[in-house]
Design an enzyme around this catalytic site. Sequence first.
Site, PDB file in Angstrom:
ATOM      1  N   SER A 241       0.785  -1.225   0.000  1.00 30.74           N
ATOM      2  CA  SER A 241       0.000   0.000   0.000  1.00 30.74           C
ATOM      3  C   SER A 241       0.823   1.284   0.000  1.00 30.74           C
ATOM      4  CB  SER A 241      -0.983   0.052   1.169  1.00 30.74           C
ATOM      5  OG  SER A 241      -1.821  -1.061   1.179  1.00 30.74           O
ATOM      6  N   SER A 279      -1.963  -4.295  -3.101  1.00 33.27           N
ATOM      7  CA  SER A 279      -1.571  -2.963  -2.634  1.00 33.27           C
ATOM      8  C   SER A 279      -2.774  -2.043  -2.560  1.00 33.27           C
ATOM      9  CB  SER A 279      -0.518  -2.365  -3.577  1.00 33.27           C
ATOM     10  OG  SER A 279       0.026  -1.181  -3.047  1.00 33.27           O
ATOM     11  N   ASP A 281      -3.716   1.397  -2.860  1.00 32.80           N
ATOM     12  CA  ASP A 281      -3.164   2.641  -3.405  1.00 32.80           C
ATOM     13  C   ASP A 281      -4.286   3.670  -3.484  1.00 32.80           C
ATOM     14  OD1 ASP A 281      -0.836   1.140  -3.766  1.00 32.80           O
ATOM     15  OD2 ASP A 281      -1.464   0.506  -5.762  1.00 32.80           O
TER      16      ASP A 281
END
Length: 363
Positions: A241, A279, A281
């Site tokens: 992240s 992730s 994001d």
Amino acid sequence: MQSMKEGDVPRIGVLPSGPRDSICDVDGVTVGHCTLDHESVQTGVTVIRPHGGDPYRDKVPAGVTVLNGFGKSVGLMQVQELGVLETPIALTGTFGVGAVFNAQVLQAIQANPGVGRELGTVNPLVFECNDGYLNDMQSLPVAEAHYLRAYDAAGSDFAQGAVGAGRGMSSFGLKGGIGSASRVAAIGGRPYQVGALVLSNFGKLSALTVAGRPFGRLLSERLEQGVAGRRRIEDQVDKGSIILLIATDAPLDARQLRRLSLRAGVGLARTGSNFGHGSGDIALAFSTAYTVPHLAERGMPAVPMLHETRLDPLFDAAAEAVEQSIVAALWRAEMVLGRDNHVRLAVRELIPEWRDWLARTVL
């Protein structure tokens, strides 16, 4: 962990920076940290205040983009719907979100006793990244008091790297954390500040790109040859992240700010991310050009917004400031030893002669 001199971080792009080269070049924005760094506890809280007043009564226009939704942040849905912030922005580790949420609720109630009654509820905004490689998340070390310490510490000058929420974060198999930068966008002869701050916890070393150069691939080769690897380095896949925050003093509405937040993804991609499956994001942009009152009796502000066709300089500045912020997080971090003897090395330890080395690399 302290602020470094100009030139200690690779310079990204061509646009001019503000005087601090940080998100605090946007007037009124302040940042504070609370860092927890004892043995297996390597975590913390970072708070970004959009102005010096009460954001519940004087809300800040904002827009958000979820580039990849593998995350546990709270408050995004209402920002998407109403286009405003009504608390400071808080950053922490994944398992600290609940404690920070409670701290923001209690803070809003203390400042406005009618919250949850005649004034309605409050929408806390807490972003997270997973710092579990270095931090013992299961011990739940983050408490409400840590949010308040970070809030009280907020100022125009702040440390970057392995501090606050960035203490336990990893990037490209190296030490990541908090990074910030700013760029100036000229529109119609007037300069506007665009500042970025990232909580960087993503990336695969072989993909790391710095100033357009394959820095990570070359560093991987150097490590394999044993030239730089005094200690072991464990790569990470493109997950973990990153939180991307953009502030500007340009007069934009919530829809335009959502468009601006999307351009954070351009800066992220330039460093070598494909927004991998695991992730989270998430990008958020806000403007300090005006505030939206909580009470209808005060009336809405009459602010002339920038025309849609004039936004490109802001988009350019946002992409460049985000890219610079990610690089700053890497270069301003220090080595951290965390739980179970896990280590993340700092890029400046591995390549102390990075200036000459980076200059010699080619695509």
